[in-house]
Design a protein around this motif. Structure first.
Motif, PDB file in Angstrom:
ATOM      1  N   ILE A 230      70.931  65.407 140.310  1.00  0.00           N
ATOM      2  CA  ILE A 230      72.309  65.239 141.023  1.00  0.00           C
ATOM      3  C   ILE A 230      72.066  65.931 142.490  1.00  0.00           C
ATOM      4  O   ILE A 230      71.580  67.091 142.488  1.00  0.00           O
TER       5      ILE A 230
ATOM      6  N   ASP B 214      77.137  56.830 142.537  1.00  0.00           N
ATOM      7  CA  ASP B 214      78.353  57.717 142.669  1.00  0.00           C
ATOM      8  C   ASP B 214      79.163  57.432 141.396  1.00  0.00           C
ATOM      9  O   ASP B 214      79.532  56.350 141.285  1.00  0.00           O
TER      10      ASP B 214
ATOM     11  N   LYS C 209      78.136  65.779 145.678  1.00  0.00           N
ATOM     12  CA  LYS C 209      79.357  65.807 145.201  1.00  0.00           C
ATOM     13  C   LYS C 209      80.379  64.554 145.938  1.00  0.00           C
ATOM     14  O   LYS C 209      80.209  64.511 147.109  1.00  0.00           O
TER      15      LYS C 209
ATOM     16  N   LYS D   8      80.090  63.032 141.152  1.00  0.00           N
ATOM     17  CA  LYS D   8      78.786  63.324 141.707  1.00  0.00           C
ATOM     18  C   LYS D   8      77.693  62.327 142.049  1.00  0.00           C
ATOM     19  O   LYS D   8      78.088  61.068 141.643  1.00  0.00           O
ATOM     20  N   THR D   9      76.850  62.639 142.999  1.00  0.00           N
ATOM     21  CA  THR D   9      75.971  61.648 143.517  1.00  0.00           C
ATOM     22  C   THR D   9      74.615  61.914 142.858  1.00  0.00           C
ATOM     23  O   THR D   9      74.089  63.099 142.738  1.00  0.00           O
ATOM     24  N   HIS D  10      74.170  60.809 141.920  1.00  0.00           N
ATOM     25  CA  HIS D  10      72.942  60.785 141.086  1.00  0.00           C
ATOM     26  C   HIS D  10      71.713  60.077 141.975  1.00  0.00           C
ATOM     27  O   HIS D  10      72.063  58.958 142.524  1.00  0.00           O
TER      28      HIS D  10
ATOM     29  N   ASP E 162      81.910  59.908 138.426  1.00  0.00           N
ATOM     30  CA  ASP E 162      82.240  61.254 137.800  1.00  0.00           C
ATOM     31  C   ASP E 162      82.116  62.497 138.714  1.00  0.00           C
ATOM     32  O   ASP E 162      81.953  63.413 138.421  1.00  0.00           O
TER      33      ASP E 162
END
Length: 772
Positions: free
Chosen positions: A179, A134, A182, A138-140, A136
């Protein structure tokens, strides 16, 4: 002819293939120890975020499919592209050896994972590893198979599996992070879930739930304020969300927590039965079904997790007292001193290889900070507990920080003993009367921690700290601060330091005495027997496996006992009245007491730390005292002596209490010449009522024994000494451990708690139990 040897014979292992080829170089072994080491690597990375001040909560989840997940709310692994490799930070950390942010001081001033191989090694040794970051807003997400990045096609995304179809990313092609969601811009963190590869770990490798809990607990002590939650999904869901969790007193308890216990802790896991990695977690399943020890920080619980599932066991750990709380947790026994604290900061210069702007290495001298935090106390036992850590990573083999600590306290204690030799009754002219390190560490409980940047360990497993500059820093700090405490010059330490010095000098005298009497305390021939106390009526030699020592109260009982005993295997040692209360006496006072010294000499196995049960001269030690209040008091004093200085005898079940009768009923009529013995007033009343009901005549003049000396030899043999008819009560270790607190309360030096105990229990006093 040997085969030709040329360049084509060489094998070049690229990337993480070298880790899979030689896993022992990185995790030590491929059994249970190596399996747990992988988990420590991932947890330590999250703890490093906490040390950097960026994380205050870590969650470890044990999934039923054999995977383990570690989540933190730290800064999250960088997701931008690393300029040199052109790969994202996530891929660099998880696929490149010796890559990370811990080779410089910018991101981590003190960290446990320093070699840059931890996460990548775990990735290489996992059949599957998923990472979510997690950052910025976003969840990557990224997935790996045996260390190689790619994409899994899971039939059910909610239940990922290492057996799902996997498409590997083409070589030399940058892998983009996916991604998948969010989050709030303020939300950061990392979640790593991995499945240990059964192709790497052997069939005996199992996770240990108890090791996990111990490691998590110690980390919570070492990083004050860090909350660590362990969720065990191996205990099935119950659907009962109304049962709150139980925790120990030293853990954080929410205001709405209750002490209700979950109903059923047994479990079977059919979903994971066919999974190839599930056997690696069998140890968790077994522990989940059977764990009820006092060492656990919490017991069975039921609470919904973030995904809405209800689990039986969730254990949480959070402490604010640091190493002081840790020492208190490790202490086992009556404290001799309060918990003393040594802490401070110093610097040292180290020559190291620095990374230049273009990635080249060059030597340079760097000024390092060294933070020291030590807590210690002495307890009245003789076991030594020293736990050492570098940046919260335990160093079981010690190292420079432990050497510096021990050097400091040894120097100061020897100097203080010499300065107070007359008061402590130490003969400085006798070269044997010199305090040794074993005397000092007997009963010592200590936690030694240092925090430094880029420490040097002996091997990747980090068992021993090798940074030489740390030792003089810890020595100087210990020398100064501990010196003020042990000399009593620091306010409030005079009385405590006196007790500590008495204990240490007592240990010295005990060691010297044990050395002197080692050869004469073992019964091997008549000459050695002659060296025993003259009041000992010994048994015949050669029966060590069945020999019994009766500790007899008083000379009158001794005379009867001599006629009642079987001299082939039963020895008698009389004691005069009540022996010394060793609970509030020093070791030196105990050794100078004739009764205590005689018992230790006759038993023949030494005392305290030098006690060797294999050298004990008797198989049973039997306390034979009168069945009255004074006799009970003498038994308590004897038990205190055995528990404090000859504890292995109790642990092995070799200590007994004789149970002499209180009354003798002489039958009459057709039963004349027969006798019945009773052991309490209640039993006497019940037995007389039974005889009346059965119309059996008896002499109404009931004999009451006020002491063993009132019995004749036949009576004493039948009731107390003959193995065929006697009654003995074995003293168990759990009895002694439970009684230790009462000994300290009722027989120690501290009067107010004893007075309060009497006041609190006065209303419950049973007058019928008074022996009259």
């Amino acid at each position: 002819m040997p085969e030709s040897y040329g360049a084509d014979s060489l094998t070049v292992l690229e990337g993480l293939d070298a880790v899979r080829k030689r896993p022992g170089m990185y995790i030590g072994t491929t059994d249970s120890q190596g399996l747990m080491h992988c988990l420590w690597e991932i947890i330590d990375n999250s703890v490093d975020e906490a040390l950097a001040g960026a994380c205050d909560h870590i969650t470890v989840t044990l999934h039923t499919d054999g995977s383990v997940e570690v989540a933190d709310n730290g800064r999250g692994i960088p997701v931008d592209v690393e300029p040199k490799t052109k790969l994202t930070g996530v891929e660099v950390v998880l696929t490149k050896l010796h890559a990370g942010a811990k080779f410089g001081n910018a991101s981590y001033n003190a960290a446990g994972g320093l070699h840059g191989v931890g996460s990548s090694v775990v990735n290489a040794l996992s059949s599957r590893l998923d990472v979510e970051v997690d950052r910025d807003g976003k969840t990557h997400h990224m997935a790996f198979h045996q260390g190689h990045p790619g994409v899994y096609t899971d039939a059910d995304p909610a239940h990922p599996s290492p057996d799902s179809p996997f498409k590997r990313t083409r070589k030399n092609k940058p892998t983009e992070l996916e991604i998948i969601g969010k989050v709030s811009p303020r939300t950061t963190g990392t979640r790593i879930r991995y499945w240990a590869d059964p192709e790497i770990f052997n069939d005996t490798a199992q996770f240990s739930y108890e090791q996990l809990i111990d490691r998590v607990r110690q980390t919570s002590f070492l990083v004050p304020g860090l909350k660590i939650t362990v969720i065990d999904e191996h205990i099935p869901e119950t659907g009962d969300a109304g049962i709150d969790e139980l925790r120990e007193i030293d853990d954080i308890v929410p205001p709405d927590a209750t002490n209700d216990t979950a109903a059923d802790t047994s479990a079977t896991d059919t979903d994971a039965a066919d999974d190839a990695t599930a056997p690696l977690l069998d140890g968790f399943t077994e522990a989940a079904a059977t764990s009820s020890s006092a060492g656990s920080a919490a017991v069975a619980v039921a609470k919904a997790d973030e995904a809405g599932h209800t689990h039986r066991r969730i254990e949480e750990f959070c402490h604010t007292g640091g190493v002081k709380d840790f020492v208190d947790f490790l202490s086992n026994g009556e404290p001799v001193s309060d918990i003393w604290r040594i802490s401070g900061q110093d610097t040292y210069v180290e020559e190291t290889q620095a990374v230049g702007e273009n990635g080249e290495l060059h030597a340079q001298k760097v000024k390092r900070d060294c933070g020291v935090d030590i807590a210690l106390r002495w307890v009245n036992g003789y076991d030594t507990v020293i736990r050492s850590f570098v940046n919260v990573v335990e160093t079981p083999g010690g190292g420079m920080h432990v050497d510096g600590f021990l050097n400091g306290i040894t120097k100061q204690i020897r100097k203080t003993v010499e300065d107070n030799a007359r008061k402590l009754k130490v003969n400085l002219k006798d070269p044997a009367q010199k305090v040794e390190r074993d005397d000092i560490t007997a009963g010592l409980v200590a936690v030694v921690t240092v925090r430094i940047a880029e420490p040097q360990f002996q091997g990747q497993t980090k068992d021993v700290l090798g940074t030489a500059q740390v030792r003089p820093i810890v020595t100087r700090m210990t020398d100064k601060q501990f010196g003020e405490m042990i000399t009593g010059s620091k306010r409030g330490y005079k009385e405590q330091s006196g007790r500590v010095l008495d204990k240490i000098v007592g240990e010295m005298h005990a060691r010297i005495q044990a050395r002197k009497t080692k050869e004469v305390t073992r019964r091997k021939n008549a000459l050695e027997s002659a060296s025993m106390p003259p009041k000992l009526s010994d048994c015949q030699p050669g029966n060590d496996d069945v020999a019994e020592l009766f500790i007899v109260e008083g000379d009158s009982a001794l005379g009867t006992a001599k006629a009642a005993r079987n001299s082939a295997f039963q020895a008698l040692l009389p004691i005069r009245g009540k022996i010394l209360n060793v609970q509030k006496a020093s070791l030196a006072q105990m050794l100078s007491n004739k009764e205590c010294a005689a018992i230790i000499q006759v038993v023949g196995a030494g005392s305290g730390q030098s006690f060797d049960i294999e050298q004990a001269r008797y198989h049973k030690i039997i306390m034979m005292t009168d069945a009255d209040v004074d006799g009970a008091h003498i038994r308590i004093l004897l038990l205190t002596l055995f528990y404090r200085y000859m504890r292995p005898l109790i642990e092995a079940g070799h200590v007994y209490a004789a149970v002499p009768p209180l009354h003798r009923i002489a039958l009459a009529g057709s039963h004349k010449g027969e006798f019945i013995y009773t052991y309490s007033d209640d039993e006497l009343a019940g037995k007389l009522a039974d005889l009346d009901r059965r119309h059996i005549a008896y002499n109404p003049d009931i004999q009451r024994y006020k002491g063993l000396g009132e019995m004749d030899a036949d009576q004493l043999a039948d009731t107390t000494m003959d193995p065929r008819t006697r009654m003995l009560r074995r003293i168990r270790m759990e009895d002694a451990a439970q009684a230790a607190g009462i000994f300290s309360l009722l027989m120690g030096d501290d009067v107010p708690p004893r007075k309060q105990f009497i006041v609190d229990n006065a209303d419950d006093f049973d007058r019928s139990k008074i022996d009259t």
